[in-house]
Design an enzyme around this catalytic site. Structure first.
Site, mmCIF file in Angstrom:
data_model
loop_
_atom_site.group_PDB
_atom_site.id
_atom_site.type_symbol
_atom_site.label_atom_id
_atom_site.label_comp_id
_atom_site.label_asym_id
_atom_site.label_seq_id
_atom_site.Cartn_x
_atom_site.Cartn_y
_atom_site.Cartn_z
ATOM 1 C CG HIS A 202 37.665 48.856 48.053
ATOM 2 N ND1 HIS A 202 36.925 49.760 49.019
ATOM 3 C CD2 HIS A 202 37.126 48.944 46.881
ATOM 4 C CE1 HIS A 202 35.735 50.010 48.435
ATOM 5 N NE2 HIS A 202 35.983 49.587 47.137
ATOM 6 C CG ASP A 204 36.051 50.025 42.855
ATOM 7 O OD1 ASP A 204 35.834 49.604 43.973
ATOM 8 O OD2 ASP A 204 35.275 51.208 42.653
ATOM 9 C CG HIS A 259 37.118 54.298 46.699
ATOM 10 N ND1 HIS A 259 37.695 53.531 45.578
ATOM 11 C CD2 HIS A 259 35.763 53.506 46.747
ATOM 12 C CE1 HIS A 259 37.117 52.638 45.070
ATOM 13 N NE2 HIS A 259 35.951 52.540 45.569
ATOM 14 N NE ARG A 270 27.952 57.034 50.749
ATOM 15 C CZ ARG A 270 28.015 57.979 49.894
ATOM 16 N NH1 ARG A 270 27.813 59.141 50.225
ATOM 17 N NH2 ARG A 270 28.913 57.517 48.945
HETATM 18 C C1 GA4 Z 1 35.351 45.960 45.545
HETATM 19 C C2 GA4 Z 1 34.393 46.714 44.335
HETATM 20 C C3 GA4 Z 1 33.032 45.964 44.195
HETATM 21 O O1 GA4 Z 1 32.068 46.349 45.071
HETATM 22 C C4 GA4 Z 1 33.004 44.278 44.259
HETATM 23 C C5 GA4 Z 1 33.654 44.076 45.623
HETATM 24 C C6 GA4 Z 1 33.681 42.710 45.757
HETATM 25 C C7 GA4 Z 1 32.578 41.948 46.566
HETATM 26 O O2 GA4 Z 1 32.201 42.694 47.421
HETATM 27 O O3 GA4 Z 1 32.339 40.972 46.312
HETATM 28 C C8 GA4 Z 1 35.451 42.464 46.418
HETATM 29 C C9 GA4 Z 1 35.931 43.881 46.169
HETATM 30 C C10 GA4 Z 1 35.172 44.661 45.477
HETATM 31 C C11 GA4 Z 1 37.583 43.662 45.901
HETATM 32 C C12 GA4 Z 1 38.245 42.523 46.653
HETATM 33 C C13 GA4 Z 1 37.337 41.464 46.859
HETATM 34 C C14 GA4 Z 1 36.149 41.250 45.849
HETATM 35 C C15 GA4 Z 1 35.032 41.963 48.081
HETATM 36 C C16 GA4 Z 1 36.757 41.470 47.949
HETATM 37 C C17 GA4 Z 1 37.287 41.321 49.479
HETATM 38 C C18 GA4 Z 1 31.672 43.842 43.733
HETATM 39 C C19 GA4 Z 1 34.219 44.040 43.204
HETATM 40 O O4 GA4 Z 1 34.249 43.646 42.256
HETATM 41 O O5 GA4 Z 1 35.440 44.010 43.981
#
Ligand code: GA4
Length: 328
Positions: A202, A204, A259, A270
């Site tokens: 994904h 961020d 990443h 980890r």
């Molecule tokens: C990815 C980055 C961060 O961990 C996060 C994730 C969020 C979550 O886990 O609640 C998201 C993911 C993240 C991106 C797309 C959506 C939202 C899970 C998901 C499937 C906290 C964020 O802000 O986006």
């Protein structure tokens, strides 16, 4: 399942590529050139000599080790429940069925003790937990602002606070996450090559992500041509990721880095902690005018961070959500 298996690891080429390492003790002009080159070429860099005291990092690590070593029955008491993603989570990522072999805590970074989503997590921990998290978040927030100001300087933007002010906003929607990937027992099914402990591919959604991990490997970043590179780090260093919002603000000059984590090679667990620097929910995001020109036409529409976040949560982890906001 979330993990993409389409891109093979090509370690020889990987070593030739070399991930950028940025030394924050260098002079500002050199630094700004290095940071811009790293954000353009990789959307990622390692940061050394960053000035965050080691005690702040180790207290944070102790606090989260304490949390994850509790029995599951205790941890699930502060479990995240839709529509809020905040709290303790185990395997489920987001709301749309993505699965990761990990457990985590996700907290609002701006209002640690007062935000209702955080209260249950924080209230159940010893007082040193709240102090450790507060101090750590404050330190990485300052570091992120400094990086964003150096970056604005390097981009010759007239206002060097144009990006950093977004995360300094009292209502900034930044969040903080700690991921714990269990170590693999050699005799178990987890050790089989097709079993994947990790977090799927994904980018961020936010501006910048600042990651710190212990020395158990697993993080990989993708180059623009889809080659996966393993990233090794010292527990004292940080990794910095360009997020989707920074890609939009720079009108595509920087690319948010894809990443993933593949952590099923080690019998050690980890632990990684990430600060996701975000604007406030009602902040409008558009390409910075100085970065649009006849040779660099505007690539993205304007949207609020709230709209972007909603789009992210309506899609799957690995989806290219930024495409929804491209100009035709
Ligand atoms: C990815 C980055 C961060 O961990 C996060 C994730 C969020 C979550 O886990 O609640 C998201 C993911 C993240 C991106 C797309 C959506 C939202 C899970 C998901 C499937 C906290 C964020 O802000 O986006």
């Amino acid at each position: 399942m979330f993990l993409s298996s389409s891109s093979p690891l090509r370690t020889k080429k990987t070593q030739a590529i070399g991930i950028p390492v940025i030394d924050l003790s260098l002079d500002t002009t050199t630094l700004s050139h290095h940071i811009i080159a790293a954000c353009q070429d990789y959307g990622f860099f390692k940061l050394v000599n960053h000035g965050v005291p080691i005690q702040v990092i180790s207290k944070m690590e102790e606090a989260v080790n304490g949390f994850f070593s509790k029995p599951s029955s205790e941890k699930v008491k502060v479990k995240a429940n839709p529509p809020s993603p905040f709290g303790y989570g185990c395997r489920n990522i987001g709301f749309n069925g993505d699965v990761g072999e990990l457990e985590y805590i996700l907290l609002q970074a701006n209002s640690l003790s007062t935000c209702s989503d955080n209260v249950s997590v924080v209230a159940n921990q010893p007082t040193n937990f709240r102090c450790a998290v507060d101090d750590y978040i404050q330190a990485v927030k300052e570091l992120t602002s400094e990086l964003l100001e150096i970056l604005a300087l390097g981009l010759s933007l007239p206002d060097t606070n144009v990006i950093s002010r977004l995360i300094q906003d009292v209502d900034s929607d930044s969040c903080f996450r700690v991921n714990h990937y269990p170590g693999v027992k050699p005799e178990s099914n987890q050790a089989k090559p097709d079993h994947r402990i990790g977090f799927g591919e994904h980018s961020d959604p936010q501006i910048f992500t600042i990651l710190r991990s212990n020395d158990v490997p697993g993080l990989q970043i993708s180059t623009v041509d889809g080659l996966w590179i393993p990233v090794t780090t010292e527990p004292t260093d940080f990794c910095v990721f360009v997020g989707d919002v920074l890609e939009v603000l720079t009108n595509g000059r920087f690319k948010s880095v894809r990443h993933r984590v593949m952590a099923n090679k080690s019998n050690m667990s980890r632990m990684s902690m990430m600060y996701f620097a975000a604007p406030s929910l009602n902040e409008w995001i558009s390409p910075i005018p100085q970065l649009i020109s006849p040779g660099n036409l505007r690539l993205y529409k304007s949207f609020t961070w709230n709209e972007y976040k909603k789009a992210a949560y309506s899609l799957r982890l690995g989806d290219q959500r930024i495409d929804l906001f491209k100009c035709q």
